[in-house]
Design a protein around this motif. Structure first.
Motif, short mmCIF file in Angstrom:
data_model
loop_
_atom_site.label_atom_id
_atom_site.label_comp_id
_atom_site.label_asym_id
_atom_site.label_seq_id
_atom_site.Cartn_x
_atom_site.Cartn_y
_atom_site.Cartn_z
N GLY A 1 0.75 -1.51 -0.10
CA GLY A 1 0.18 0.01 -0.13
C GLY A 1 1.04 1.18 -0.01
N TRP A 2 1.16 1.38 -1.31
CA TRP A 2 1.90 2.69 -1.08
C TRP A 2 1.36 3.88 -1.53
CZ3 TRP A 2 2.62 -0.37 -6.20
CH2 TRP A 2 3.86 -1.31 -5.69
N ALA A 3 1.77 4.51 -0.18
CA ALA A 3 1.25 5.73 0.22
C ALA A 3 2.29 7.10 0.15
CB ALA A 3 0.99 5.90 1.72
N LYS A 4 3.75 7.07 -0.12
CA LYS A 4 3.94 7.94 -0.34
C LYS A 4 3.76 7.43 -1.74
CE LYS A 4 7.49 7.29 3.14
NZ LYS A 4 8.46 7.13 2.99
N PRO A 5 4.14 8.71 -2.80
CA PRO A 5 4.25 9.20 -4.52
C PRO A 5 5.84 8.47 -4.80
CG PRO A 5 4.31 11.56 -3.82
CD PRO A 5 4.02 10.61 -2.61
N LEU A 6 5.66 8.11 -5.93
CA LEU A 6 7.65 7.72 -6.51
C LEU A 6 8.09 9.28 -7.17
CD1 LEU A 6 4.63 5.29 -8.83
CD2 LEU A 6 6.19 5.02 -6.58
N ARG A 7 8.62 8.60 -6.98
CA ARG A 7 9.99 9.84 -7.63
C ARG A 7 10.74 9.36 -8.43
NH1 ARG A 7 9.87 14.55 -5.33
NH2 ARG A 7 7.82 15.28 -3.80
N VAL A 8 11.17 9.94 -9.41
CA VAL A 8 12.60 9.77 -10.58
C VAL A 8 13.07 10.19 -11.31
CG1 VAL A 8 10.59 9.20 -12.46
CG2 VAL A 8 12.82 7.20 -12.68
N THR A 9 13.88 10.41 -11.61
CA THR A 9 15.36 11.09 -12.11
C THR A 9 15.20 10.79 -13.95
OG1 THR A 9 16.31 12.25 -10.28
CG2 THR A 9 17.52 12.82 -12.20
N ILE A 10 15.14 12.02 -14.59
CA ILE A 10 15.94 11.63 -15.94
C ILE A 10 16.81 11.64 -16.19
CG2 ILE A 10 14.75 10.85 -18.33
CD1 ILE A 10 12.37 10.91 -17.64
N TYR A 11 18.06 11.39 -16.65
CA TYR A 11 19.25 12.04 -17.31
C TYR A 11 19.24 11.95 -18.68
CZ TYR A 11 19.87 11.45 -12.30
OH TYR A 11 19.98 11.31 -10.94
N GLY A 12 18.43 13.72 -18.80
CA GLY A 12 19.92 13.57 -20.19
C GLY A 12 18.45 13.23 -21.30
N PRO A 13 18.23 14.12 -22.12
CA PRO A 13 17.09 13.70 -23.24
C PRO A 13 17.59 12.53 -24.45
CG PRO A 13 18.09 15.55 -23.58
CD PRO A 13 19.07 15.34 -22.85
N ALA A 14 16.67 11.72 -25.22
CA ALA A 14 17.21 10.61 -25.57
C ALA A 14 17.37 11.17 -26.74
CB ALA A 14 15.77 10.26 -26.75
N GLU A 15 17.41 11.89 -27.24
CA GLU A 15 17.45 12.89 -28.71
C GLU A 15 18.13 14.45 -28.59
OE1 GLU A 15 15.99 12.95 -33.56
OE2 GLU A 15 14.78 11.89 -31.91
N SER A 16 18.76 14.93 -29.24
CA SER A 16 18.67 15.98 -28.85
C SER A 16 19.40 17.53 -30.69
CB SER A 16 21.39 16.50 -28.35
OG SER A 16 21.26 16.29 -27.30
N LYS A 17 17.54 16.58 -30.59
CA LYS A 17 17.14 18.18 -31.47
C LYS A 17 15.50 18.65 -31.40
CE LYS A 17 20.33 15.36 -34.77
NZ LYS A 17 20.82 15.78 -36.38
N ILE A 18 15.60 19.57 -32.25
CA ILE A 18 14.15 20.19 -32.78
C ILE A 18 14.15 20.00 -34.02
CG2 ILE A 18 13.56 22.22 -32.67
CD1 ILE A 18 15.95 23.71 -31.05
#
Lengths: 437, 244
Positions: free
Chosen positions: A19-36
């Motif tokens: 019974g997870w009461a706390k909200p989940l936290r996660v970090t994304i390091y770096g975008p998948a693509e460096s394009k516009i």
């Protein structure tokens, strides 16, 4: 789906009921693509007529210039629903662009102005995600030659918006063309626009360098077997030569406060000295029994990078002007030269001799990491970093003849800067906008 | 009477001779079959291909193939006889040498094979050990999560969500060393549909913040969350710098 199944399997295996009461936290390091992702829409004639040749040229010019940037990826009409057709810029169906993953859409509108006989070109850039216009400009053109000026101006503003800097289009690069018995100093912009000769000088010109205000160019010249210091004043067009003590006068540069630092050998081996405004030796900045050459200052004037043979082979060193401490930067390779520092004082870009030839490297002073950004073939030499610290111009003989190329600190490209097939040496990128064009 | 007995004996002789001929001819047929059979054995790889298409031949060929592979003794007797009959005493001595050589070769091969098998078994054992370790770690993590009442499996779920969102995240890092960090709060329903995404903490760069929201909008759907997950919220930190 597979991941979800795996996840479900894990739950099933352990049969744990949480019974997870706390909200989940996660970090994304770096975008998948460096394009516009950019889409240049078909031009719209606002008078309801057929598009003129001029507006077609505008479209072509924008597409060509956008290809000069590694971070832009152009989408073709095939990539967009309904070929990405826009009939009215006030009512753009952003959804079809979003589905095609377009980040920005550039529209071109054409209107004929009967009163002046000019053609009004309206350029707009829309942010697909925000569903709003982020840049809109109108230009009244009289002839087709103005198209490239307009596109450079507009894309410069777009770069300013995206990068926070438009140095690519507005900061000129100077370089040396060596002829017979004389040399010429040329100026050009990174996109190959505005090639012009600034001066013809008798002798061999070496290492021209911009002043921090973009008004002067300092260089060394070998005339009649004598090394001299030369200064070209772009405001007045005057050229000044000065014979300094000693036999050699190597790699002069302006300091951020307007003085000149130069390598002179009047006391034996070349050391780096500071000259005052009257070109008199003020003091020695770096003095050692080894050879010290090629000084380069950051924008604040607190750091100076130079090349020294004090440890045997030429290596890159950093001189801290606040505490007069010298720090060794390069440890790899036996021949590291032509070091320049980025305006913010974080990056050092230099040339290193590798078994395959000279290559350009970037050293990050903050992390201590080093990265090769050019890979030949031939020799890649004499790098110079742009004022945004993103682009790096250099010379390379990869095509047989020394020509100008630019890359980025990420090692993108490189891209050729067309110089009408003349040989190019010692490029130096101004850190301010051109003043006297 | 004599004539009749003579005729009968002739008929009987004819029947006997005929039966003998028939038996010889049938033997010849068998011989031919054997020749064809031998050819097939030589071209084992081709046979293998043919076998695929012909189910009837498949069993026979596979049997012979496996027999030859496993032990030379299992080679069919007619062939062995045929070979030994043709070999002269001198040739047999050479053959013996050859056989010895081949024996040596096979021993080497066997040694190599044994070494390879050992290596393979070792690597398999290592893999199994690693798997067991990983399982133990997961179990321990789950147990810890159960003890604490926190979310080890939730973290696994969050990691899956992270991978999905990251694949849709595009942003050009144009300034060297520029370190941008934004935190986005995502709310999702029981089926994993993202129902809301807000910037919890801005990076200070509007383009960067927009790229984070774009990545979430492009993702649309997350995997259905575990039923035990009470609060269907994930805080995702978008960091412009890659881990090195």
């Amino acid at each position: 789906m597979k991941k979800f199944l795996l996840f479900s399997l894990i739950i099933g295996l352990f049969g744990v009921d949480f019974g997870w009461a706390k909200p989940l936290r996660v970090t994304i390091y770096g975008p998948a693509e460096s394009k516009i992702y950019v889409f240049v829409a078909e031009p719209i004639n606002l008078d309801g007529k057929k598009n003129s040749i001029m507006v077609q040229e505008v479209v072509q010019c924008i597409k060509v210039k956008l290809k000069l940037f590694p971070f832009f990826k152009q989408l073709s009409p095939k990539d967009i629903l309904e070929q990405g057709k826009i009939n009215d810029v006030a009512r753009i169906d952003y959804k079809k662009f979003f589905l095609s993953r377009a980040d920005i859409v550039i529209t071109i509108g054409e209107r004929y102005l009967p009163d002046t006989g000019k053609t009004r070109i309206e350029l707009r850039t829309f942010d697909v995600f925000k569903q709003k216009m982020i840049l809109g400009k109108a230009f009244d053109l009289t002839n087709q030659r103005q198209v490239v000026l307009m596109v450079r101006k507009y894309l410069g503003d777009l770069l300013q918006l995206i990068m926070g800097n438009k140095a690519f289009f507005v900061n000129p690069i100077v370089f040396v063309h060596k002829g017979i018995k004389k040399s010429s100093i040329y100026q050009i912009f990174a996109d190959g626009f505005g090639l012009k000769k600034l001066a013809d000088i008798q002798g061999i010109v070496l290492s021209p360098s911009w002043s921090f205000d973009g008004e002067k160019i300092v260089f060394s010249v070998i005339q009649h077997e004598q090394h001299k210091l030369g200064i070209l004043d772009l405001k007045t067009g005057n050229m000044q030569f000065k014979k300094l003590p000693g036999n050699s006068c190597i790699s002069p540069v302006f300091t951020p406060w307007g003085d000149i630092a130069v390598s002179l050998d009047f006391s034996g081996s070349p050391d780096i000295y500071l000259l005052d405004k009257q070109l008199k030796i003020e003091k020695a900045l770096v003095k050692h029994w080894g050879i010290d050459i090629s000084p380069c200052f950051d924008q604040s004037g607190s750091k100076m990078v130079f090349t020294s043979s004090r440890l045997g082979n030429p290596h890159i060193f950093l001189f801290n002007l606040h505490n007069n401490q010298v720090e060794r930067i390069t440890y790899e390779g036996n021949y590291n030269t032509s070091a320049v520092i980025s305006p913010d004082g974080r990056l050092i870009v230099f040339s290193r001799l590798t078994p395959e030839g000279h290559r350009i490297f970037v050293h990050d002073l903050k992390t201590g990491q080093e990265k090769q950004i050019t890979f030949g073939p031939g020799n890649d030499e004499e790098p110079f970093v742009s004022s945004d610290g993103y682009f790096v111009v250099f010379t390379s003989n990869r095509s047989g003849k020394y020509k100008l190329y630019y890359t980025t600190i990420n090692g993108d490209g490189p891209y050729l800067i067309p110089t009408n097939n003349i040989s190019t040496f010692s490029p130096s990128w101004s850190w301010v906008e051109e003043k006297y064009f | 009477m004599k004539i009749i007995s003579f005729l009968l004996s002739c008929i009987l002789n004819l029947i006997f001779i005929g039966s003998v001929f028939l038996s010889i001819s049938s033997n010849n047929l068998r011989f031919h079959k054997r020749i064809i059979y031998n050819v097939q054995l030589v071209n084992l790889q081709k046979v293998k291909k043919i076998v695929k298409s012909e189910q009837t031949k498949k069993k026979i060929v596979q049997k012979t193939y496996t027999k030859i592979q496993t032990s030379p003794k299992s080679v069919s007797k007619p062939e062995a006889i045929a070979v030994t009959k043709k070999i002269s005493p001198k040739k047999t001595s050479k053959k013996k040498k050859k056989i010895e050589n081949t024996k040596k070769f096979t021993q080497k091969d066997i040694r190599k094979l044994l070494a390879q098998i050992k290596q393979q078994t070792d690597s398999v054992a290592k893999e199994n050990e690693l798997k067991e370790q990983a399982l133990k770690e997961i179990k321990a993590a789950v147990q810890r999560g159960a003890d604490k009442g926190s979310a080890s499996l939730g973290e696994v779920y969050a990691q899956i969500c992270k991978a999905k969102i990251q694949s849709n995240w595009r942003f050009p890092v144009l300034r060297f060393g520029e370190h941008l960090v934004a935190i986005v709060k995502i709310e999702f329903d029981a089926e994993g549909h993202i129902v809301r995404a807000d910037i919890e903490k801005t990076s200070g760069n509007s383009l960067f913040d927009a790229s984070c929201l774009k990545a979430i909008q492009a993702t649309k759907q997350l995997p259905p969350p575990p039923s035990a997950l009470q609060e269907r919220i994930i805080f995702i930190t978008f960091d412009s710098e890659e881990l090195q």
